[in-house]
Design a protein around this motif. Sequence first.
Motif, PDB file in Angstrom:
ATOM      1  N   ALA A 132      36.943  33.851  42.490  1.00  0.00           N
ATOM      2  CA  ALA A 132      38.284  33.866  43.075  1.00  0.00           C
ATOM      3  C   ALA A 132      39.299  34.333  42.045  1.00  0.00           C
ATOM      4  CB  ALA A 132      38.659  32.478  43.574  1.00  0.00           C
ATOM      5  N   LEU A 133      40.234  35.163  42.520  1.00  0.00           N
ATOM      6  CA  LEU A 133      41.291  35.685  41.657  1.00  0.00           C
ATOM      7  C   LEU A 133      42.598  35.677  42.447  1.00  0.00           C
ATOM      8  CD1 LEU A 133      42.027  37.088  38.957  1.00  0.00           C
ATOM      9  CD2 LEU A 133      41.557  39.266  40.107  1.00  0.00           C
ATOM     10  N   ALA A 134      43.489  34.773  42.072  1.00  0.00           N
ATOM     11  CA  ALA A 134      44.811  34.716  42.692  1.00  0.00           C
ATOM     12  C   ALA A 134      45.744  35.586  41.851  1.00  0.00           C
ATOM     13  CB  ALA A 134      45.321  33.282  42.735  1.00  0.00           C
ATOM     14  N   ILE A 135      46.458  36.487  42.503  1.00  0.00           N
ATOM     15  CA  ILE A 135      47.277  37.463  41.784  1.00  0.00           C
ATOM     16  C   ILE A 135      48.738  37.299  42.168  1.00  0.00           C
ATOM     17  CG2 ILE A 135      47.703  39.913  41.395  1.00  0.00           C
ATOM     18  CD1 ILE A 135      44.739  40.359  42.326  1.00  0.00           C
ATOM     19  N   HIS A 136      49.578  37.178  41.143  1.00  0.00           N
ATOM     20  CA  HIS A 136      51.029  37.168  41.304  1.00  0.00           C
ATOM     21  C   HIS A 136      51.533  38.334  40.458  1.00  0.00           C
ATOM     22  CE1 HIS A 136      50.819  33.133  43.053  1.00  0.00           C
ATOM     23  NE2 HIS A 136      49.848  32.941  42.169  1.00  0.00           N
ATOM     24  N   ALA A 137      51.770  39.478  41.109  1.00  0.00           N
ATOM     25  CA  ALA A 137      52.155  40.690  40.384  1.00  0.00           C
ATOM     26  C   ALA A 137      53.572  41.086  40.779  1.00  0.00           C
ATOM     27  CB  ALA A 137      51.183  41.819  40.710  1.00  0.00           C
ATOM     28  N   ALA A 138      54.398  41.381  39.779  1.00  0.00           N
ATOM     29  CA  ALA A 138      55.776  41.742  40.020  1.00  0.00           C
ATOM     30  C   ALA A 138      56.205  42.858  39.077  1.00  0.00           C
ATOM     31  CB  ALA A 138      56.687  40.521  39.817  1.00  0.00           C
ATOM     32  N   ALA A 139      57.258  43.542  39.475  1.00  0.00           N
ATOM     33  CA  ALA A 139      57.924  44.495  38.608  1.00  0.00           C
ATOM     34  C   ALA A 139      59.045  43.763  37.870  1.00  0.00           C
ATOM     35  CB  ALA A 139      58.491  45.650  39.433  1.00  0.00           C
ATOM     36  N   PRO A 140      59.477  44.271  36.717  1.00  0.00           N
ATOM     37  CA  PRO A 140      60.566  43.626  35.993  1.00  0.00           C
ATOM     38  C   PRO A 140      61.795  43.474  36.888  1.00  0.00           C
ATOM     39  CG  PRO A 140      59.557  45.304  34.642  1.00  0.00           C
ATOM     40  CD  PRO A 140      58.965  45.451  36.023  1.00  0.00           C
ATOM     41  N   GLY A 141      62.428  42.318  36.793  1.00  0.00           N
ATOM     42  CA  GLY A 141      63.640  42.066  37.553  1.00  0.00           C
ATOM     43  C   GLY A 141      63.409  41.420  38.896  1.00  0.00           C
ATOM     44  N   GLU A 142      62.165  41.390  39.343  1.00  0.00           N
ATOM     45  CA  GLU A 142      61.866  40.706  40.589  1.00  0.00           C
ATOM     46  C   GLU A 142      61.767  39.219  40.319  1.00  0.00           C
ATOM     47  OE1 GLU A 142      59.372  44.257  42.806  1.00  0.00           O
ATOM     48  OE2 GLU A 142      58.275  42.532  42.047  1.00  0.00           O
ATOM     49  N   GLY A 143      62.214  38.418  41.218  1.00  0.00           N
ATOM     50  CA  GLY A 143      62.254  36.973  41.018  1.00  0.00           C
ATOM     51  C   GLY A 143      60.899  36.317  41.109  1.00  0.00           C
ATOM     52  N   GLY A 144      60.877  35.073  40.716  1.00  0.00           N
ATOM     53  CA  GLY A 144      59.702  34.257  40.909  1.00  0.00           C
ATOM     54  C   GLY A 144      58.750  34.157  39.737  1.00  0.00           C
TER      55      GLY A 144
ATOM     56  N   TYR B 236      49.352  35.891  36.506  1.00  0.00           N
ATOM     57  CA  TYR B 236      50.785  36.158  36.648  1.00  0.00           C
ATOM     58  C   TYR B 236      51.075  37.353  35.754  1.00  0.00           C
ATOM     59  CZ  TYR B 236      51.020  31.340  38.376  1.00  0.00           C
ATOM     60  OH  TYR B 236      50.821  30.178  39.075  1.00  0.00           O
ATOM     61  N   ILE B 237      51.523  38.467  36.340  1.00  0.00           N
ATOM     62  CA  ILE B 237      51.761  39.674  35.557  1.00  0.00           C
ATOM     63  C   ILE B 237      53.038  40.365  36.019  1.00  0.00           C
ATOM     64  CG2 ILE B 237      50.187  40.988  37.053  1.00  0.00           C
ATOM     65  CD1 ILE B 237      49.513  42.725  34.566  1.00  0.00           C
ATOM     66  N   VAL B 238      53.831  40.798  35.047  1.00  0.00           N
ATOM     67  CA  VAL B 238      55.040  41.578  35.311  1.00  0.00           C
ATOM     68  C   VAL B 238      54.889  42.890  34.550  1.00  0.00           C
ATOM     69  CG1 VAL B 238      57.546  41.689  35.065  1.00  0.00           C
ATOM     70  CG2 VAL B 238      56.444  39.494  35.571  1.00  0.00           C
ATOM     71  N   SER B 239      54.952  44.004  35.292  1.00  0.00           N
ATOM     72  CA  SER B 239      54.736  45.308  34.680  1.00  0.00           C
ATOM     73  C   SER B 239      55.523  46.389  35.408  1.00  0.00           C
ATOM     74  CB  SER B 239      53.246  45.659  34.731  1.00  0.00           C
ATOM     75  OG  SER B 239      53.032  46.981  34.307  1.00  0.00           O
ATOM     76  N   ASP B 240      55.954  47.385  34.647  1.00  0.00           N
ATOM     77  CA  ASP B 240      56.610  48.550  35.241  1.00  0.00           C
ATOM     78  C   ASP B 240      55.670  49.283  36.199  1.00  0.00           C
ATOM     79  OD1 ASP B 240      59.097  48.290  33.905  1.00  0.00           O
ATOM     80  OD2 ASP B 240      58.289  49.300  32.126  1.00  0.00           O
TER      81      ASP B 240
END
Length: 91
Positions: free
Chosen positions: A78-90, A46-50
Amino acid sequence: MRTVDVISEKLTEAFAPHSLKVEDESHRHEGHAGHRPGGQTHFRVYIVSDAFKGKSRIERHRMVNALLAGELADGVHALAIHAAAPGEGGM
């Protein structure tokens, strides 16, 4: 160094995340393909990055997979990736 620590370190250096969580889920895959005694084969990130701003889900996954290509070739099954930018939900 444990694989989870290597993954965390590489992601931190490359993406300067606002938040990062790397979970070793190997214990949940005993008896499945790719599992080895001692684990360190199945991970969830789980990663949140600009760095992900304006990128599609596929582009984000490609960025993470490219960074971790060595680990994926050397025992990570196996690598499950949940990548988001700041402000995105979840996350």
